[in-house]
Design an enzyme around this catalytic site. Structure first.
Site, PDB file in Angstrom:
ATOM      1  N   ARG A  55       6.842   3.977  43.816  1.00 20.54           N
ATOM      2  CA  ARG A  55       5.594   4.151  43.065  1.00 20.54           C
ATOM      3  C   ARG A  55       5.681   5.347  42.118  1.00 20.54           C
ATOM      4  O   ARG A  55       5.221   5.272  40.985  1.00 20.54           O
ATOM      5  CB  ARG A  55       4.413   4.332  44.025  1.00 20.54           C
ATOM      6  CG  ARG A  55       4.125   3.088  44.842  1.00 20.54           C
ATOM      7  CD  ARG A  55       3.045   3.336  45.887  1.00 20.54           C
ATOM      8  NE  ARG A  55       3.459   4.432  46.756  1.00 20.54           N
ATOM      9  CZ  ARG A  55       2.632   5.285  47.343  1.00 20.54           C
ATOM     10  NH1 ARG A  55       1.332   5.181  47.192  1.00 20.54           N
ATOM     11  NH2 ARG A  55       3.091   6.245  48.107  1.00 20.54           N
ATOM     12  N   ASN A 109       1.164   0.695  47.248  1.00 19.09           N
ATOM     13  CA  ASN A 109       1.864   0.021  48.348  1.00 19.09           C
ATOM     14  C   ASN A 109       0.910  -0.957  49.021  1.00 19.09           C
ATOM     15  O   ASN A 109      -0.223  -0.600  49.354  1.00 19.09           O
ATOM     16  CB  ASN A 109       2.333   1.023  49.404  1.00 19.09           C
ATOM     17  CG  ASN A 109       3.571   1.755  48.998  1.00 19.09           C
ATOM     18  OD1 ASN A 109       4.318   1.325  48.131  1.00 19.09           O
ATOM     19  ND2 ASN A 109       3.804   2.893  49.629  1.00 19.09           N
TER      20      ASN A 109
END
Length: 76
Positions: free
Chosen positions: A4, A23
């Site tokens: 990320r 996530n």
């Protein structure tokens, strides 16, 4: 540093993109990006490039009307 974070850094480097990388409970990462179509394509190209951290088994893209409301590009 995780997937990320690298996605956010790449989006910021491309410029003109807002959105997030998140996530999901099943191990996938959801990336929402809004901005100029060319810049979104550049982010998609990077996600598919194999030059990402971790393993990317596939990328599903969905194009929709921008919703707005994002401040910058964030990791969630």
């Amino acid at each position: 540093m995780g997937f990320r974070w690298f996605t956010r850094e790449n989006a910021l480097e491309i410029g003109g993109l807002t959105g997030f990388a998140l996530n999901l409970d099943d191990g996938r990462v959801q990336v929402v990006a809004e901005g100029p179509r060319e810049n979104c394509h550049r982010l998609l190209d990077w996600l598919r490039s194999g030059d990402t951290p971790g393993r990317v088994d596939g990328v599903t893209e969905i194009w929709d009307t921008p919703r707005g409301g994002y401040e910058g590009f964030q990791v969630r």
